[in-house]
Scaffold this active site. Sequence first.
Site, mmCIF file in Angstrom:
data_model
loop_
_atom_site.group_PDB
_atom_site.id
_atom_site.type_symbol
_atom_site.label_atom_id
_atom_site.label_comp_id
_atom_site.label_asym_id
_atom_site.label_seq_id
_atom_site.Cartn_x
_atom_site.Cartn_y
_atom_site.Cartn_z
ATOM 1 N N SER A 42 0.880 -1.187 0.000
ATOM 2 C CA SER A 42 0.000 0.000 0.000
ATOM 3 C C SER A 42 0.907 1.224 0.000
ATOM 4 O O SER A 42 0.939 2.009 0.934
ATOM 5 C CB SER A 42 -0.950 -0.024 1.187
ATOM 6 O OG SER A 42 -0.296 0.226 2.395
ATOM 7 N N HIS A 161 -3.421 -5.959 2.474
ATOM 8 C CA HIS A 161 -2.602 -7.001 3.124
ATOM 9 C C HIS A 161 -3.441 -8.196 3.560
ATOM 10 O O HIS A 161 -2.927 -9.105 4.191
ATOM 11 C CB HIS A 161 -1.915 -6.452 4.377
ATOM 12 C CG HIS A 161 -0.997 -5.305 4.117
ATOM 13 N ND1 HIS A 161 -0.535 -4.498 5.127
ATOM 14 C CD2 HIS A 161 -0.440 -4.840 2.985
ATOM 15 C CE1 HIS A 161 0.264 -3.572 4.633
ATOM 16 N NE2 HIS A 161 0.327 -3.746 3.329
ATOM 17 N N GLU A 171 -4.928 -2.477 9.027
ATOM 18 C CA GLU A 171 -4.235 -3.042 10.197
ATOM 19 C C GLU A 171 -4.996 -2.741 11.474
ATOM 20 O O GLU A 171 -5.377 -1.591 11.713
ATOM 21 C CB GLU A 171 -2.824 -2.434 10.317
ATOM 22 C CG GLU A 171 -1.998 -2.655 9.059
ATOM 23 C CD GLU A 171 -0.618 -1.974 9.109
ATOM 24 O OE1 GLU A 171 -0.182 -1.542 10.193
ATOM 25 O OE2 GLU A 171 -0.006 -1.893 8.030
ATOM 26 N N GLU A 212 1.289 -9.389 6.797
ATOM 27 C CA GLU A 212 2.119 -9.032 7.951
ATOM 28 C C GLU A 212 1.942 -10.004 9.109
ATOM 29 O O GLU A 212 2.311 -9.708 10.246
ATOM 30 C CB GLU A 212 1.816 -7.599 8.385
ATOM 31 C CG GLU A 212 2.207 -6.595 7.293
ATOM 32 C CD GLU A 212 2.207 -5.154 7.763
ATOM 33 O OE1 GLU A 212 1.788 -4.877 8.903
ATOM 34 O OE2 GLU A 212 2.634 -4.298 6.964
ATOM 35 N N ASP A 249 -4.310 1.169 11.590
ATOM 36 C CA ASP A 249 -3.803 1.816 10.372
ATOM 37 C C ASP A 249 -4.852 1.503 9.323
ATOM 38 O O ASP A 249 -4.904 0.378 8.807
ATOM 39 C CB ASP A 249 -2.432 1.255 9.972
ATOM 40 C CG ASP A 249 -1.940 1.840 8.646
ATOM 41 O OD1 ASP A 249 -2.666 2.686 8.075
ATOM 42 O OD2 ASP A 249 -0.856 1.455 8.192
ATOM 43 N N GLU A 292 -3.513 5.576 12.226
ATOM 44 C CA GLU A 292 -2.568 5.880 11.126
ATOM 45 C C GLU A 292 -3.339 5.974 9.809
ATOM 46 O O GLU A 292 -4.234 5.167 9.551
ATOM 47 C CB GLU A 292 -1.534 4.751 11.073
ATOM 48 C CG GLU A 292 -0.470 4.917 9.994
ATOM 49 C CD GLU A 292 0.549 3.775 10.042
ATOM 50 O OE1 GLU A 292 0.837 3.258 11.157
ATOM 51 O OE2 GLU A 292 1.035 3.384 8.970
ATOM 52 N N ASP A 319 1.714 8.272 7.728
ATOM 53 C CA ASP A 319 2.547 7.363 6.923
ATOM 54 C C ASP A 319 2.521 7.878 5.481
ATOM 55 O O ASP A 319 3.425 8.607 5.055
ATOM 56 C CB ASP A 319 1.993 5.936 7.050
ATOM 57 C CG ASP A 319 2.680 4.937 6.126
ATOM 58 O OD1 ASP A 319 3.708 5.284 5.519
ATOM 59 O OD2 ASP A 319 2.181 3.794 5.992
ATOM 60 N N LYS A 344 9.850 4.996 7.455
ATOM 61 C CA LYS A 344 10.244 3.820 6.670
ATOM 62 C C LYS A 344 11.395 4.268 5.776
ATOM 63 O O LYS A 344 11.177 5.048 4.826
ATOM 64 C CB LYS A 344 9.085 3.374 5.775
ATOM 65 C CG LYS A 344 7.848 2.834 6.497
ATOM 66 C CD LYS A 344 6.690 2.764 5.507
ATOM 67 C CE LYS A 344 5.500 1.973 6.017
ATOM 68 N NZ LYS A 344 4.305 2.166 5.155
ATOM 69 N N HIS A 372 8.573 -1.449 9.599
ATOM 70 C CA HIS A 372 8.892 -2.391 8.520
ATOM 71 C C HIS A 372 8.039 -2.072 7.286
ATOM 72 O O HIS A 372 7.303 -1.083 7.291
ATOM 73 C CB HIS A 372 8.596 -3.811 9.014
ATOM 74 C CG HIS A 372 7.118 -4.042 9.179
ATOM 75 N ND1 HIS A 372 6.539 -5.274 9.232
ATOM 76 C CD2 HIS A 372 6.087 -3.158 9.287
ATOM 77 C CE1 HIS A 372 5.235 -5.148 9.361
ATOM 78 N NE2 HIS A 372 4.942 -3.882 9.403
ATOM 79 N N SER A 374 5.280 -4.228 4.328
ATOM 80 C CA SER A 374 4.505 -5.476 4.263
ATOM 81 C C SER A 374 5.271 -6.581 3.530
ATOM 82 O O SER A 374 5.118 -7.759 3.837
ATOM 83 C CB SER A 374 3.152 -5.230 3.603
ATOM 84 O OG SER A 374 3.311 -4.603 2.347
ATOM 85 N N LYS A 395 6.902 -0.790 14.648
ATOM 86 C CA LYS A 395 5.783 -1.514 14.038
ATOM 87 C C LYS A 395 6.381 -2.552 13.095
ATOM 88 O O LYS A 395 6.883 -2.210 12.027
ATOM 89 C CB LYS A 395 4.910 -0.503 13.291
ATOM 90 C CG LYS A 395 3.598 -1.064 12.806
ATOM 91 C CD LYS A 395 2.705 0.010 12.181
ATOM 92 C CE LYS A 395 2.850 0.058 10.692
ATOM 93 N NZ LYS A 395 1.669 0.564 9.980
#
Length: 433
Positions: A42, A161, A171, A212, A249, A292, A319, A344, A372, A374, A395
Site C-alpha cells: 500500500s 494485506h 491493520e 504481515e 492503520d 494511522e 505514513d 520507513k 517495517h 509489508s 511496528k
Amino acid sequence: MAKIQAIKAREILDSRGTPTIETTIWSDTGQAAVAAIPSGASTGKFEAVELRDGDPSRFKGMGVIKAVDNVNKIIAPKVVGMDPLYQSKVDKVLIDLDGTDNKSKLGANAILSVSQAVCELGALISGRAIFQYLAEKYALVSLNWSSLPVPIFNLINGGKHGAGNNLDFQEFHIYASSRQSFGESLRMGETVYQTLKESLIKRNAAYSVGDEGGFAPNLYTNTDALELLVEAINLSNFTLGKDIFLGLDTASNSFFKNGKYVVKDKSQPLTTEEMIEFYVQLNKDYNLFALEDGLKEDDFDGWAKLTSEIGANTLIVADDLVVTNKKRLKQAIEKKACNAVLIKPNQIGTISETVDVIKLAKDSKLAVVVSHRSGETNDDFIADFAVGMGANYVKFGAPARGERVIKYNRMGMIESLLKPAQTETSKPDNDRA
Ligand code: PGA
Ligand code: ZN
C-alpha cells in the site's frame, strides 16, 4: 581510515515471493555487511521510486535486475574507496548520482541497499552493535533497556494485506502499556495473538494470515474486527485501556473511491467530515491509542481537522501523508496535520535523509514510529535503527512469521544487552501509554 573495497548487489526474494535487492559491501579491514531492502504493497504516491524491471517475462515484471545493475555498475565505481564511517558523504554521492527528486533514475531500493550496508559496515568497523553505533553517531537517544520503543502488534490484516478478505481497514493493532519491558510486551502481544486464533477457530472463521502475519478473517464490518480484539484481550485476562490499548492503520487511500470513503460499517459512502465523525465515534467506543492514515495522502486540511478532533489523546500517525520526506513533514507540522510520524527508510532512500526526518519530528515533539514494510526479508537492521534513533514505537507486524519475529527477537536481544544482570521485568514508572 577504513575504505570500501567492493560492492555487490543481487536479486533475492521477499516474504511475498517478490524480488528485492540485497547488497554486500566489503571494507579493506576484511569486514562485510549485507543489507536487504523491503517493499510496500500500500505504497504512498509521494514515496521515492522503487525501481522494477517491468519485463513481463521475468517475475511478472517485478524483477530488480536494473536496480542491481545500477548498484554494481554505476554506484560501486563512485563509492569504492570511500570511508564507510562517513555516512552523510556517501549518501550525498548517492543522491547526486541519481540527481532526481524521487530517486527514479537509480531507484530508492538500489540506493538504500548501499546506504544501509554502509551504515552496518561503519558499525562493524567501529566495533559497535548497530544500535550503539547509531546512538553514538547521531546522539538522539540515551540508551536504556527501560525506555526501548514500544512494539505495535498488527493482529488482524485487511485492505491490501488481507489475503483477499473483506476488511477495508488495513491493520488492527494492539499496544502493551509502556510500563512493561519489551520482553513482557512481546509475551502479552503473543498471548492475545494466540487467544484471537482460538476465538476464530471457535467461530469456524478463517485463521489464515495476511501479509504481515495478522489473521485475515472475513467479517461483517471493520468494527467487528475491533470487537474480536477486545474479546481476545479480555479472554487473555488483560484490561483494555490499562494493560493493552487498541490502534488502527486504516490505510484509507485504498477505500477512497470517487471522492468518498467506502467502508462496510456504513451503508453510504462517507465524505471527509463523515469519515472524521466515524473515527470520533470509534475513539469514543474503543479509546484508540493511535490512528494511522485515517484520511487520504494529500488531504492536509482533513488531517488537521482529525488531529484537532481526537489528537489530544490519540496518536495521529502520518505514513502516506509524509512518506519519510522532510518537505512533506514540514508541511504537516505547519498545518498541525499529525502528532506522530511513521518512518520507513525505503520511502526516502538513504539513511542520512531518514535521520533528518526523525530529527525534525523530535524537534517538533512528534512521536516517532519506526516501521517495517509489508514485503519484508530476514534483515533485522530496522530494529537496531529504531533503538539507535530513540524511536517511541516500532511496528513490525504480528508477533508471528519469520520475517516479523526476527525483528521483535532482535529487540529482545538488544534489551538483554542493555539490561543490567538480574533486573526485574517490570520497569521503573515511566508510563507513556
Ligand atoms: P506497506 O504497508 O508496507 O504495504 O506500505 C505498511 C503500512 O501502510 O504501514
Ligand atoms: Zn501505514
